[in-house]
Design an enzyme around this catalytic site. Sequence first.
Site, PDB file in Angstrom:
ATOM      1  N   CYS A 221      13.177  16.725  24.004  1.00  0.00           N
ATOM      2  CA  CYS A 221      12.825  15.999  23.123  1.00  0.00           C
ATOM      3  C   CYS A 221      12.699  16.481  21.608  1.00  0.00           C
ATOM      4  CB  CYS A 221      10.880  15.364  23.405  1.00  0.00           C
ATOM      5  SG  CYS A 221      10.885  14.651  24.904  1.00  0.00           S
TER       6      CYS A 221
ATOM      7  N   ARG B 145      18.435  17.038  23.201  1.00  0.00           N
ATOM      8  CA  ARG B 145      17.315  17.493  23.251  1.00  0.00           C
ATOM      9  C   ARG B 145      16.362  16.512  24.445  1.00  0.00           C
ATOM     10  NH1 ARG B 145      15.329  21.154  19.281  1.00  0.00           N
ATOM     11  NH2 ARG B 145      13.052  21.138  19.978  1.00  0.00           N
TER      12      ARG B 145
ATOM     13  N   TRP C 165      12.958  13.474  26.738  1.00  0.00           N
ATOM     14  CA  TRP C 165      12.721  14.263  28.175  1.00  0.00           C
ATOM     15  C   TRP C 165      11.586  14.402  28.581  1.00  0.00           C
ATOM     16  CZ3 TRP C 165      10.958  18.965  30.270  1.00  0.00           C
ATOM     17  CH2 TRP C 165      11.233  19.305  31.660  1.00  0.00           C
TER      18      TRP C 165
ATOM     19  N   ASN D  22       7.166  15.500  20.070  1.00  0.00           N
ATOM     20  CA  ASN D  22       7.903  16.312  21.128  1.00  0.00           C
ATOM     21  C   ASN D  22       6.799  17.953  21.658  1.00  0.00           C
ATOM     22  OD1 ASN D  22       9.746  19.723  20.339  1.00  0.00           O
ATOM     23  ND2 ASN D  22       9.312  18.765  22.431  1.00  0.00           N
ATOM     24  N   GLY D  23       6.732  18.334  22.854  1.00  0.00           N
ATOM     25  CA  GLY D  23       5.894  19.368  23.038  1.00  0.00           C
ATOM     26  C   GLY D  23       5.559  18.612  25.097  1.00  0.00           C
TER      27      GLY D  23
ATOM     28  N   GLU E 169      24.655  33.040  37.827  1.00  0.00           N
ATOM     29  CA  GLU E 169      25.331  33.152  37.036  1.00  0.00           C
ATOM     30  C   GLU E 169      26.117  31.281  37.688  1.00  0.00           C
ATOM     31  OE1 GLU E 169      24.463  31.364  34.123  1.00  0.00           O
ATOM     32  OE2 GLU E 169      26.283  30.408  34.042  1.00  0.00           O
TER      33      GLU E 169
ATOM     34  N   LYS F  37      25.365  27.317  37.669  1.00  0.00           N
ATOM     35  CA  LYS F  37      26.646  26.312  36.621  1.00  0.00           C
ATOM     36  C   LYS F  37      27.046  24.954  37.899  1.00  0.00           C
ATOM     37  CE  LYS F  37      26.388  26.827  32.948  1.00  0.00           C
ATOM     38  NZ  LYS F  37      25.249  28.216  33.113  1.00  0.00           N
TER      39      LYS F  37
ATOM     40  N   GLU G 129      24.103  22.934  38.389  1.00  0.00           N
ATOM     41  CA  GLU G 129      23.620  22.057  37.295  1.00  0.00           C
ATOM     42  C   GLU G 129      24.422  21.180  36.750  1.00  0.00           C
ATOM     43  OE1 GLU G 129      23.662  25.530  33.870  1.00  0.00           O
ATOM     44  OE2 GLU G 129      23.240  23.727  32.845  1.00  0.00           O
TER      45      GLU G 129
ATOM     46  N   HIS H 106      21.096  39.115  56.876  1.00  0.00           N
ATOM     47  CA  HIS H 106      19.471  39.423  57.123  1.00  0.00           C
ATOM     48  C   HIS H 106      18.607  38.618  56.937  1.00  0.00           C
ATOM     49  CE1 HIS H 106      19.819  43.574  56.212  1.00  0.00           C
ATOM     50  NE2 HIS H 106      20.766  44.136  55.533  1.00  0.00           N
TER      51      HIS H 106
ATOM     52  N   LYS I  91      18.868  20.655  26.417  1.00  0.00           N
ATOM     53  CA  LYS I  91      19.274  21.696  26.094  1.00  0.00           C
ATOM     54  C   LYS I  91      17.655  22.354  25.545  1.00  0.00           C
ATOM     55  CE  LYS I  91      22.566  24.066  24.592  1.00  0.00           C
ATOM     56  NZ  LYS I  91      23.878  25.102  26.070  1.00  0.00           N
TER      57      LYS I  91
HETATM   58  C1  F6R Z   1      21.800  26.986  31.961  1.00  0.00           C
HETATM   59  C2  F6R Z   1      21.556  27.441  30.727  1.00  0.00           C
HETATM   60  C3  F6R Z   1      19.746  27.455  30.404  1.00  0.00           C
HETATM   61  C4  F6R Z   1      19.181  28.365  29.320  1.00  0.00           C
HETATM   62  C5  F6R Z   1      18.131  28.633  30.012  1.00  0.00           C
HETATM   63  C6  F6R Z   1      17.398  29.541  28.530  1.00  0.00           C
HETATM   64  O1  F6R Z   1      23.946  26.441  31.839  1.00  0.00           O
HETATM   65  O2  F6R Z   1      21.728  26.454  29.825  1.00  0.00           O
HETATM   66  O3  F6R Z   1      19.438  27.850  31.649  1.00  0.00           O
HETATM   67  O4  F6R Z   1      20.424  29.351  29.991  1.00  0.00           O
HETATM   68  O5  F6R Z   1      17.645  27.239  29.373  1.00  0.00           O
HETATM   69  O6  F6R Z   1      18.500  28.817  26.749  1.00  0.00           O
HETATM   70  P1  F6R Z   1      17.559  29.921  25.977  1.00  0.00           P
HETATM   71  O7  F6R Z   1      19.146  30.759  26.235  1.00  0.00           O
HETATM   72  O8  F6R Z   1      18.216  28.634  24.791  1.00  0.00           O
HETATM   73  O9  F6R Z   1      16.448  29.880  26.066  1.00  0.00           O
END
Ligand code: F6R
Length: 607
Positions: A2, A27, A78, A104-105, A481, A485, A488, A504, A602
């Site tokens: 948000c 956001r 969001w 936001n929150g 990781e 991706k 995601e 297993h 993000k």
């Molecule tokens: C995946 C991704 C998320 C962030 C996670 C932590 O591609 O971007 O998993 O890594 O939300 O975010 P930060 O690093 O901003 O604390």
Amino acid sequence: MCGIFAYNGTQNSVPFLIEWLRNLEYRGYDSAGIYCINNKKEALLEKAIWKVSNLATKVERNKEKLDNYNSGIAHTRWATHGKVTVENTHPHYSQNERFYVVHNGIIENYMELKEHLQKKYTFYSDTDTEVVSKLVEELFDWDIFSTLEKVTNKLVWAYAIAIIDKENPETLVGAKLGSPMIVWIGENGVFLSSDINAISNVAHEFTTLEDNETVELKNGNYTVYSLGEVVKKETEEVDDRFEKADKGIFETFTEKEIHEIPSVLRNALKGRINFETKEINNETLSALNEYDIDNIEIIASGSSYFAWVVGASWFKEVAQIKAEVRISSEFLYETFIPSKRTLYIFMSQSGETADVREWLKMVKQKGCLTFGIVNVVGSTIARMCDMGLYSHSGIEIWVASTKNIVAQLAVLLTMSISMWLNRDLQMKDAKAYIEKLEELPNKLEGQLEQKNTIKVLAKKYSKYSNFFYLGKNLLYWTACECSLKLKELSYVHAEAYSTGELKHGPLALITPDFPVIAINPKNELRDKNISNIKEIKARSGTVLGVITAGDTTKEIYDDVIEMPKTHNILTPFLPLIPLWLFSVEIAKELGKDIDKPQNLAKSVTVE
Ligand code: F6R
């Protein structure tokens, strides 16, 4: 998670609100809305689901009505409470349609408040924010600013809120606890926003609000208060750290950011390692070496967490220091035994991740030493830590974290080598690491040339709905990781396992239609991995190997992606670029929005 934005000044607020809402869209892009008003109390409320462009189109249709709303609040959502609907879109308003709120929150006690307020008011949405607007109406004491304090006293956080009182349109108020908020004065008025990205290239300086501070925006100026008293606030200069995001020649920001990795890595090492003398050359790391540290605890989420696990292994292997990694959302609910000889490291790209921030608060309250590895300069986590290093990967605007992970890894390895030299002084081995590290950016650059091969492979593999990603030792975490991706970006199911773990249980799922991505560089673990890969092949599994260039075992795989040779300790860097590009290409094949994956945002500022 948000984004809120507000303007109070002399110009028509509508274009400002829409333009800067676009800058905050990373956001959250579930819906967006604005409420604008002028001094004659004429107002405009507009909301649209999904992207800000939908709101912009809607607003554009009302063009003739858009003159002269010199005050306004805006929100990009969001969804947390309630589905993606126009009703749940901010700004939310009181029953008398006098008070308009963006937030936001998460208001954690909203159910209890709602139960009480429902006796008086009818609710039209499922959001926690609507409770705030109704609460403003209930507690209104004829002054929006003093009412704000009464309202925030009732809220169990987290919030960054901005409110307009329709009957007093010349004033706009805001408050924050937990969620970030900044304010600044521009040419034509005063602005409030969730973060600095909204204002890149337009403001000269800004002020960051601290928890429990409130702000009044009026007559082109702002006043910050804490517990009813005016607070004199410092301003920070906006410099070229806050560059304007630009896709350049790339189709998506995500691809652009992956292509920036070699230069990001050079940048993360620059000024910290002297490649000529092969020495670590950094004041913060020297200062850190003055502390008597015998243990490291590392707190992070998501991709930052995976980078951390690799880092923790480096601390153990290279620096011979015990290191434990904690997922921030879990760590919060474990028993915390503070230790003065433990270094608590908080790693976050955004520097705003709520669970990480809350942990940091608690560790600081216990008087322990805190160290931040953060990308966003001036973010909450960066400001709160006792010391730290920036990952300096430049703006990472859209959702998937890529280039910053490489920068985080570089910082972690530099820290481990520095701590190791401080304890052990085996210069010869350190020099070997540093030499290989110097070569790494060029090697990663070379990996970008595999783009076309990866495109062809992605076309073939995009027909599958499930994937296993396998890796052993440190590369298991790289596998985690890279599988994250794929999920995601393409919404394809992918799970990571340590290679030997497959038999297993998960091996039961293997069929020719359930491919395996096996990360298997040429090192002392290669042959063990090959045995496991043979077990998959014996069951007609499809295996895409990510292997060292020139490895003669190539024929056991259905397809391969090749990686350059490097020092074993650096291998976690190598699968990242090709497997991230693979995820991007699969997502393209499936027609997904790579920069704005569904359901995500993000900067996760809520717990
Ligand atoms: C995946 C991704 C998320 C962030 C996670 C932590 O591609 O971007 O998993 O890594 O939300 O975010 P930060 O690093 O901003 O604390």
